[in-house]
Design a protein around this motif. Structure first.
Motif, PDB file in Angstrom:
ATOM      1  N   ARG A  53       0.833  -1.210   0.000  1.00 20.77           N
ATOM      2  CA  ARG A  53       0.000   0.000   0.000  1.00 20.77           C
ATOM      3  C   ARG A  53       0.860   1.249   0.000  1.00 20.77           C
ATOM      4  O   ARG A  53       0.449   2.298  -0.519  1.00 20.77           O
ATOM      5  CB  ARG A  53      -0.918   0.004   1.224  1.00 20.77           C
ATOM      6  CG  ARG A  53      -2.045  -1.029   1.162  1.00 20.77           C
ATOM      7  CD  ARG A  53      -3.096  -0.714   2.218  1.00 20.77           C
ATOM      8  NE  ARG A  53      -2.528  -0.690   3.555  1.00 20.77           N
ATOM      9  CZ  ARG A  53      -2.418  -1.742   4.357  1.00 20.77           C
ATOM     10  NH1 ARG A  53      -2.846  -2.936   3.934  1.00 20.77           N
ATOM     11  NH2 ARG A  53      -1.903  -1.622   5.557  1.00 20.77           N
ATOM     12  N   GLY A  54       2.056   1.155   0.566  1.00 17.36           N
ATOM     13  CA  GLY A  54       2.959   2.306   0.600  1.00 17.36           C
ATOM     14  C   GLY A  54       3.642   2.580  -0.722  1.00 17.36           C
ATOM     15  O   GLY A  54       4.370   3.565  -0.847  1.00 17.36           O
ATOM     16  N   GLY A  55       3.427   1.717  -1.719  1.00 17.60           N
ATOM     17  CA  GLY A  55       3.916   2.000  -3.058  1.00 17.60           C
ATOM     18  C   GLY A  55       5.089   1.186  -3.530  1.00 17.60           C
ATOM     19  O   GLY A  55       5.544   1.373  -4.672  1.00 17.60           O
ATOM     20  N   PHE A  56       5.628   0.268  -2.709  1.00 14.77           N
ATOM     21  CA  PHE A  56       6.753  -0.553  -3.176  1.00 14.77           C
ATOM     22  C   PHE A  56       6.286  -1.449  -4.320  1.00 14.77           C
ATOM     23  O   PHE A  56       5.270  -2.133  -4.216  1.00 14.77           O
ATOM     24  CB  PHE A  56       7.307  -1.401  -2.040  1.00 14.77           C
ATOM     25  CG  PHE A  56       8.211  -0.655  -1.103  1.00 14.77           C
ATOM     26  CD1 PHE A  56       9.562  -0.522  -1.385  1.00 14.77           C
ATOM     27  CD2 PHE A  56       7.703  -0.076   0.056  1.00 14.77           C
ATOM     28  CE1 PHE A  56      10.406   0.176  -0.527  1.00 14.77           C
ATOM     29  CE2 PHE A  56       8.529   0.622   0.919  1.00 14.77           C
ATOM     30  CZ  PHE A  56       9.890   0.754   0.631  1.00 14.77           C
ATOM     31  N   GLY A  57       7.074  -1.465  -5.407  1.00 15.86           N
ATOM     32  CA  GLY A  57       6.700  -2.275  -6.549  1.00 15.86           C
ATOM     33  C   GLY A  57       6.944  -3.752  -6.352  1.00 15.86           C
ATOM     34  O   GLY A  57       6.247  -4.588  -6.942  1.00 15.86           O
ATOM     35  N   LEU A  58       7.933  -4.094  -5.539  1.00 14.32           N
ATOM     36  CA  LEU A  58       8.309  -5.490  -5.283  1.00 14.32           C
ATOM     37  C   LEU A  58       8.484  -5.679  -3.787  1.00 14.32           C
ATOM     38  O   LEU A  58       9.150  -4.866  -3.132  1.00 14.32           O
ATOM     39  CB  LEU A  58       9.608  -5.825  -6.017  1.00 14.32           C
ATOM     40  CG  LEU A  58      10.278  -7.166  -5.716  1.00 14.32           C
ATOM     41  CD1 LEU A  58       9.389  -8.328  -6.134  1.00 14.32           C
ATOM     42  CD2 LEU A  58      11.640  -7.261  -6.432  1.00 14.32           C
ATOM     43  N   VAL A  96      -1.072  -8.549  -0.507  1.00 16.48           N
ATOM     44  CA  VAL A  96      -0.027  -7.816  -1.227  1.00 16.48           C
ATOM     45  C   VAL A  96      -0.458  -7.573  -2.667  1.00 16.48           C
ATOM     46  O   VAL A  96      -0.297  -6.466  -3.207  1.00 16.48           O
ATOM     47  CB  VAL A  96       1.303  -8.580  -1.163  1.00 16.48           C
ATOM     48  CG1 VAL A  96       2.349  -7.941  -2.077  1.00 16.48           C
ATOM     49  CG2 VAL A  96       1.815  -8.635   0.268  1.00 16.48           C
ATOM     50  N   HIS A  97      -1.025  -8.571  -3.298  1.00 21.86           N
ATOM     51  CA  HIS A  97      -1.491  -8.409  -4.681  1.00 21.86           C
ATOM     52  C   HIS A  97      -2.626  -7.397  -4.772  1.00 21.86           C
ATOM     53  O   HIS A  97      -2.676  -6.590  -5.714  1.00 21.86           O
ATOM     54  CB  HIS A  97      -1.940  -9.756  -5.237  1.00 21.86           C
ATOM     55  CG  HIS A  97      -0.819 -10.640  -5.642  1.00 21.86           C
ATOM     56  ND1 HIS A  97      -0.969 -11.972  -5.935  1.00 21.86           N
ATOM     57  CD2 HIS A  97       0.518 -10.384  -5.809  1.00 21.86           C
ATOM     58  CE1 HIS A  97       0.202 -12.496  -6.274  1.00 21.86           C
ATOM     59  NE2 HIS A  97       1.115 -11.554  -6.196  1.00 21.86           N
ATOM     60  N   ASP A  98      -3.533  -7.415  -3.813  1.00 17.79           N
ATOM     61  CA  ASP A  98      -4.650  -6.466  -3.839  1.00 17.79           C
ATOM     62  C   ASP A  98      -4.154  -5.028  -3.774  1.00 17.79           C
ATOM     63  O   ASP A  98      -4.802  -4.117  -4.302  1.00 17.79           O
ATOM     64  CB  ASP A  98      -5.599  -6.736  -2.669  1.00 17.79           C
ATOM     65  CG  ASP A  98      -6.449  -7.978  -2.877  1.00 17.79           C
ATOM     66  OD1 ASP A  98      -6.462  -8.506  -4.007  1.00 17.79           O
ATOM     67  OD2 ASP A  98      -7.086  -8.432  -1.899  1.00 17.79           O
ATOM     68  N   ALA A  99      -3.007  -4.825  -3.132  1.00 12.72           N
ATOM     69  CA  ALA A  99      -2.428  -3.490  -3.026  1.00 12.72           C
ATOM     70  C   ALA A  99      -1.503  -3.147  -4.189  1.00 12.72           C
ATOM     71  O   ALA A  99      -0.920  -2.056  -4.222  1.00 12.72           O
ATOM     72  CB  ALA A  99      -1.673  -3.350  -1.703  1.00 12.72           C
ATOM     73  N   GLY A 100      -1.334  -4.080  -5.139  1.00 14.69           N
ATOM     74  CA  GLY A 100      -0.657  -3.754  -6.386  1.00 14.69           C
ATOM     75  C   GLY A 100       0.808  -4.085  -6.498  1.00 14.69           C
ATOM     76  O   GLY A 100       1.458  -3.656  -7.459  1.00 14.69           O
ATOM     77  N   ALA A 101       1.365  -4.848  -5.544  1.00 13.09           N
ATOM     78  CA  ALA A 101       2.798  -5.152  -5.600  1.00 13.09           C
ATOM     79  C   ALA A 101       3.040  -6.575  -6.084  1.00 13.09           C
ATOM     80  O   ALA A 101       2.184  -7.454  -5.952  1.00 13.09           O
ATOM     81  CB  ALA A 101       3.442  -4.964  -4.228  1.00 13.09           C
ATOM     82  N   VAL A 102       4.233  -6.803  -6.629  1.00 15.63           N
ATOM     83  CA  VAL A 102       4.735  -8.140  -6.950  1.00 15.63           C
ATOM     84  C   VAL A 102       5.294  -8.726  -5.659  1.00 15.63           C
ATOM     85  O   VAL A 102       5.961  -8.030  -4.882  1.00 15.63           O
ATOM     86  CB  VAL A 102       5.808  -8.058  -8.045  1.00 15.63           C
ATOM     87  CG1 VAL A 102       6.504  -9.391  -8.236  1.00 15.63           C
ATOM     88  CG2 VAL A 102       5.190  -7.576  -9.354  1.00 15.63           C
ATOM     89  N   PHE A 103       5.048 -10.020  -5.433  1.00 14.41           N
ATOM     90  CA  PHE A 103       5.413 -10.642  -4.155  1.00 14.41           C
ATOM     91  C   PHE A 103       6.261 -11.883  -4.417  1.00 14.41           C
ATOM     92  O   PHE A 103       5.863 -12.794  -5.155  1.00 14.41           O
ATOM     93  CB  PHE A 103       4.147 -11.030  -3.409  1.00 14.41           C
ATOM     94  CG  PHE A 103       4.290 -11.204  -1.923  1.00 14.41           C
ATOM     95  CD1 PHE A 103       5.339 -10.636  -1.204  1.00 14.41           C
ATOM     96  CD2 PHE A 103       3.337 -11.932  -1.210  1.00 14.41           C
ATOM     97  CE1 PHE A 103       5.444 -10.782   0.169  1.00 14.41           C
ATOM     98  CE2 PHE A 103       3.430 -12.095   0.166  1.00 14.41           C
ATOM     99  CZ  PHE A 103       4.487 -11.521   0.855  1.00 14.41           C
ATOM    100  N   VAL A 104       7.456 -11.921  -3.806  1.00 13.62           N
ATOM    101  CA  VAL A 104       8.413 -13.017  -3.983  1.00 13.62           C
ATOM    102  C   VAL A 104       8.730 -13.622  -2.621  1.00 13.62           C
ATOM    103  O   VAL A 104       8.955 -12.896  -1.640  1.00 13.62           O
ATOM    104  CB  VAL A 104       9.698 -12.496  -4.668  1.00 13.62           C
ATOM    105  CG1 VAL A 104      10.816 -13.524  -4.595  1.00 13.62           C
ATOM    106  CG2 VAL A 104       9.411 -12.137  -6.120  1.00 13.62           C
ATOM    107  N   ALA A 105       8.760 -14.941  -2.563  1.00 15.35           N
ATOM    108  CA  ALA A 105       9.074 -15.668  -1.331  1.00 15.35           C
ATOM    109  C   ALA A 105      10.555 -16.003  -1.292  1.00 15.35           C
ATOM    110  O   ALA A 105      11.073 -16.648  -2.211  1.00 15.35           O
ATOM    111  CB  ALA A 105       8.259 -16.956  -1.250  1.00 15.35           C
TER     112      ALA A 105
END
Length: 375
Positions: A53-58, A96-105
């Protein structure tokens, strides 16, 4: 701070087939806030969603343990071993996806640096060498590290299989990719490091052999998840228990390591700077930087880490071609909206060292500041 809409970190980024809203990533940070059995919690879902939500792309998770054997490094560390783990991670991923970021484990095997494992009371590593330094009290450890058992062929097979199975679990839980943790002194980095790897088999000796296990892990994951799933690798010279270590072969070691991982099927490389600013660890002989060398050797996207909350430093790194993205750790803890602050020209909050305690949250700090504020 004036508005900085043109800052290079705010431009769209790309990691393999993944497009990111900008070039700012949240670096992995161990928070040990899972349930005792390694299951992610609603608090963890809120924690990761706040960065998005704070704007981080990844956003890259903290290190997640990969098997029910020797991989766990800390009590209350999250896992990706069981069906219960994977199901709980789905909720975290969705937020995380709902807020628009790519998420990596990030997938992690602690090896000899394990100081809290619910499955085993002993540790293993490439060789029976006691790690330097002492255990970290902020993560529940104390005193010298135990001497690990030397891994045999069956142990190596089990570790590789754990990485592969957890990568599949991550994909099935909805993650956009995985990052193989080969940095900061943990198992795969122990194989890379000359003084912790005294083996005389195909995994020891010259750097081309010491990187073999990491390459084997990447190749095995790639074979299982297919060509399109993101498989990154995090590397570092320094370690949580040794801030001074550098690859003894310098540029040559970097060339061998980076090429091996690219050949194995890595999507990107993430170069970490444990306990140091990027400027302190990036420089190599001949005026090269370690991140720039990785880009030149592999042609893969490279993420630079170490003090990148500094807009001047991150801008220099991207403009001068040292990296493609930058990752932020401590700066993100206290400024989970750092990308928005940068775009809007707002000042960053001062860092609070208590946030380095893994169980302390930003909300704790905000409440304390409110109590301490003058009236």
């Amino acid at each position: 701070m004036s508005a900085r809409e043109d800052h290079p970190v705010l431009l769209p980024g790309r990691v393999g087939g993944l497009r990111t809203a900008n070039r700012l990533a949240v670096a992995p940070m161990t928070r040990v806030s899972a349930e005792p059995d390694g299951t992610p919690t609603p608090d963890m879902a809120a924690y990761y969603a706040e960065f998005a939500r704070g704007g981080f792309g990844l956003v890259i998770t903290e290190g997640i343990y990969t098997d029910a054997a020797y991989s766990q490094g800390y009590l209350n560390q999250p896992g990706l071993v069981s069906g219960r783990h994977a199901e709980a991670w789905r909720d975290v991923v969705q937020g995380v996806h709902d807020a628009g970021a790519v998420f990596v484990a990030q997938l992690m095997h602690a090896g000899a640096l394990s100081q809290g494992n619910r499955y085993r009371s002993s540790t293993i590593g490439p060789s029976a060498v006691r790690p330097r330094g002492v255990q970290m009290p902020e993560y529940g450890g104390e005193g010298p590290w135990p001497v690990p058992g030397e891994m045999g062929p069956a142990d190596i097979e089990e570790a590789v299989a754990g990485f592969v199975a957890s990568a599949v679990n991550a994909r099935d839980a909805g993650f956009d990719g995985v990052e193989v943790h080969a940095a900061n002194g943990y198992l795969l980095d122990q194989f890379l490091t000359d003084y912790t790897n005294l083996r005389r088999d195909e995994y020891g000796g010259p750097v081309a052999h010491r990187v073999r296990l990491t390459a084997q892990v990447v190749e095995a994951i790639r074979a299982e998840v297919g060509p399109d799933f993101c498989v990154g690798v995090r590397l570092s010279q320094t370690k949580v228990n040794d801030f001074e270590y550098r690859w003894p072969g310098g540029v040559h070691d970097g060339e061998v390591i980076f090429a091996a991982l690219a050949d194995a099927g890595a999507t990107y490389l993430h170069l970490a700077s444990e306990g140091r600013n990027w400027l302190d660890t990036a420089l190599l002989d001949g005026g090269l930087t370690i991140t720039g060398l990785a880009r030149r050797v592999t042609g893969l996207p490279v993420i630079a880490n170490g003090g990148m909350h500094d807009a001047g430093l991150s801008g220099q790194v991207l403009r001068d071609g040292h990296a493609d993205l930058v990752s932020v750790a401590r700066g993100a803890l206290v400024n989970p909206d750092l990308p928005r602050r940068l775009a809007e020209g707002r000042e960053l909050e001062d860092f609070d060292r208590t946030l380095l305690e893994p169980t302390v949250t930003l909300e704790n700090v905000r409440r304390r500041r409110a109590v301490d504020a003058p009236v």
